[in-house]
Design a protein around this motif. Structure first.
Motif, short mmCIF file in Angstrom:
data_model
loop_
_atom_site.label_atom_id
_atom_site.label_comp_id
_atom_site.label_asym_id
_atom_site.label_seq_id
_atom_site.Cartn_x
_atom_site.Cartn_y
_atom_site.Cartn_z
N ALA A 7 0.99 -1.14 0.10
CA ALA A 7 0.06 0.10 -0.06
C ALA A 7 0.92 1.23 -0.12
N ILE A 8 0.55 2.10 -0.95
CA ILE A 8 1.31 3.45 -1.00
C ILE A 8 0.50 4.54 -0.66
N ALA A 9 0.71 5.79 -0.41
CA ALA A 9 0.04 7.01 -0.19
C ALA A 9 0.66 8.09 -0.45
N ALA A 31 -7.64 -7.19 0.70
CA ALA A 31 -6.90 -7.10 2.16
C ALA A 31 -6.15 -5.66 2.25
N CYS A 32 -5.33 -5.44 1.26
CA CYS A 32 -4.70 -4.29 1.00
C CYS A 32 -5.78 -3.07 0.88
N GLU A 33 -6.62 -3.23 0.13
CA GLU A 33 -7.71 -2.17 -0.09
C GLU A 33 -8.37 -2.07 1.22
N ALA A 34 -8.72 -2.85 2.23
CA ALA A 34 -9.41 -2.75 3.35
C ALA A 34 -8.12 -1.91 4.45
N TYR A 35 -7.11 -2.06 4.14
CA TYR A 35 -6.14 -1.61 5.14
C TYR A 35 -6.04 0.04 4.97
N ASP A 54 -2.88 3.70 -3.01
CA ASP A 54 -3.39 2.75 -3.98
C ASP A 54 -2.69 1.36 -3.41
N CYS A 55 -3.06 0.16 -3.92
CA CYS A 55 -2.23 -1.02 -3.53
C CYS A 55 -1.72 -1.30 -5.17
N ILE A 56 -0.35 -1.74 -4.77
CA ILE A 56 0.50 -2.09 -6.13
C ILE A 56 1.10 -3.45 -6.04
#
Length: 67
Positions: A7-9, A31-35, A54-56
């Motif tokens: 996960a990056i932001a 799981a990443c998107e929920a995080y 986003d999740c990459i």
């Protein structure tokens, strides 16, 4: 090469913005998107604005370059 999901932001405070690469690694996008959804709420309580997140898919080898 070992593929992982991270996960990056881009997070902005009152004056400055910074890039964040979250430490957890995820096995699936859900799981990443929920995080990052939860993290967005936490940041807003801290008066920070998540401008972009986003999740990459990447590799552990590439992630070592960012440490």
């Amino acid at each position: 090469m070992t593929e992982v999901i991270v996960a990056i932001a881009l997070i902005c405070g009152e004056i400055v913005c910074s890039n964040v690469v979250y430490e957890p690694r995820f096995e699936d996008m859900a799981a990443c998107e929920a995080y990052i959804s939860d993290e967005r709420q936490v940041r807003s309580l801290d008066q920070e604005q998540v401008v972009l997140d986003d999740c990459i898919w990447t590799t552990e080898e590439i992630m070592k370059e960012f440490k």
